[in-house]
Design a protein around this motif. Structure first.
Motif, short mmCIF file in Angstrom:
data_model
loop_
_atom_site.label_atom_id
_atom_site.label_comp_id
_atom_site.label_asym_id
_atom_site.label_seq_id
_atom_site.Cartn_x
_atom_site.Cartn_y
_atom_site.Cartn_z
N VAL A 60 5.74 -3.11 6.64
CA VAL A 60 6.60 -2.86 5.48
C VAL A 60 5.76 -2.43 4.28
CG1 VAL A 60 8.36 -3.79 3.94
CG2 VAL A 60 8.34 -4.45 6.34
N ALA A 61 4.58 -3.02 4.12
CA ALA A 61 3.69 -2.61 3.03
C ALA A 61 3.34 -1.14 3.16
CB ALA A 61 2.43 -3.47 3.02
N ALA A 62 3.03 -0.71 4.37
CA ALA A 62 2.68 0.71 4.60
C ALA A 62 3.88 1.60 4.32
CB ALA A 62 2.19 0.89 6.03
N LEU A 63 5.07 1.18 4.75
CA LEU A 63 6.28 1.96 4.49
C LEU A 63 6.51 2.13 2.99
CD1 LEU A 63 9.74 1.33 6.18
CD2 LEU A 63 9.55 1.71 3.73
N LEU A 64 6.38 1.05 2.24
CA LEU A 64 6.62 1.11 0.79
C LEU A 64 5.60 2.00 0.10
CD1 LEU A 64 7.49 -2.65 0.18
CD2 LEU A 64 9.06 -0.72 0.00
N ARG A 65 4.34 1.83 0.44
CA ARG A 65 3.31 2.66 -0.20
C ARG A 65 3.50 4.14 0.16
NH1 ARG A 65 0.02 -1.57 1.54
NH2 ARG A 65 -0.83 -0.25 3.19
N ARG A 66 3.93 4.40 1.38
CA ARG A 66 4.15 5.79 1.81
C ARG A 66 5.20 6.49 0.95
NH1 ARG A 66 4.83 4.55 6.73
NH2 ARG A 66 7.10 4.70 6.94
N HIS A 67 6.14 5.71 0.43
CA HIS A 67 7.21 6.28 -0.40
C HIS A 67 6.95 6.12 -1.89
CE1 HIS A 67 9.81 7.48 2.84
NE2 HIS A 67 9.83 6.26 3.37
N GLY A 68 5.73 5.73 -2.25
CA GLY A 68 5.37 5.68 -3.66
C GLY A 68 5.63 4.37 -4.36
#
Length: 250
Positions: free
Chosen positions: A58-66
């Motif tokens: 989830v951390a990677a998902l959030l960072r991927r979207h800014g």
């Protein structure tokens, strides 16, 4: 576990760092502030019953979207250990207690949800577990499992449990009247941090490892109708209007 932590920190160049336990998030996870000269991060320890992978995903998902989820500097899945960025000691809740601008902080939190629900892709949603009736009931039954015995001095009877479940099963289908999106699940002022960054990146996000695919209004309700802290009716109405203006179809 001590040996595993020592080995993990040594392998990442933090062998001689100062360690200071800090308050956790209400789960069995433990957090320690790691400091060495001008460097600082957090060590997160997950017991075997709480997998680390959902946090990383989830951390990677959030960072991927800014969005500003903590950077993950190192992790050991088998040991349940991770070194992550430290957002400090001032979540929104503490800032509000100190007199920070309430409308400004809540508006930022709502704007993060607006952008999260705009940017989430079908693939993002497919990667998350669904907040279905079974998952909802699992949480709701904690009232009978924990609160009822504490208040009544005895467990809830089978009849009470049956009536409770039947009543909720009649209500839960209504949540599917709205679209689904990402729900970070514990979206409240204890888990949001004010950062010195522009736009939505000014809001640091933590405790999102239980994110689910849920009705789009889930996190908004968690934020605005949370028993940790009441907000003025006028502000609540303005924030709802702000969110709905971004999604006229709702």
């Amino acid at each position: 576990m001590v040996e595993a932590v020592d080995a993990f920190l040594a392998a990442q160049g933090w062998a001689d760092a100062r360690r200071r336990p800090i308050a956790g998030d209400g789960s069995a996870r433990r957090y320690t502030r790691i400091e060495s000269r001008d460097r600082r991060c957090l060590l997160m320890e997950c017991p075997p019953a709480i997998p680390l992978q959902p946090f990383l995903d989830v951390a990677a998902l959030l960072r991927r979207h800014g969005f500003r989820a903590p950077d993950v500097f190192a992790s050991d899945l088998s040991a349940g250990l991770a070194l992550v960025a430290d957002f400090g000691d001032d979540p929104f809740a503490r800032l509000l207690e100190s007199g920070a601008d309430e409308a400004q902080l809540y508006t930022l939190a709502v704007d993060v949800l607006i952008e999260l629900h705009r940017r989430a892709t079908p693939a993002d949603l497919d990667a998350l577990p669904s907040f279905d009736d079974a998952r909802a009931l699992d949480g709701l039954f904690r009232m009978l499992d924990w609160y009822w015995p504490a208040m009544r001095g005895a467990p809830a009877s089978d009849l009470i449990r049956h009536e409770f479940e039947s009543a909720w099963r009649a209500v839960l289908p209504a949540m599917r009247r709205v679209p689904v999106s990402i729900a970070l699940f514990d979206y409240h002022t204890d888990n949001l941090f004010r950062l010195d960054r522009p736009g939505i990146a000014a809001c640091g996000l933590i405790d999102f490892q239980d994110a689910v695919r849920a009705p789009v209004v889930f996190d908004l309700a968690t934020l605005l109708d949370n028993d940790r802290r009441a907000i003025p009716d006028a502000l609540r109405a303005a924030l709802l209007d702000r969110y709905l203006a971004a999604f006229p179809a709702l």
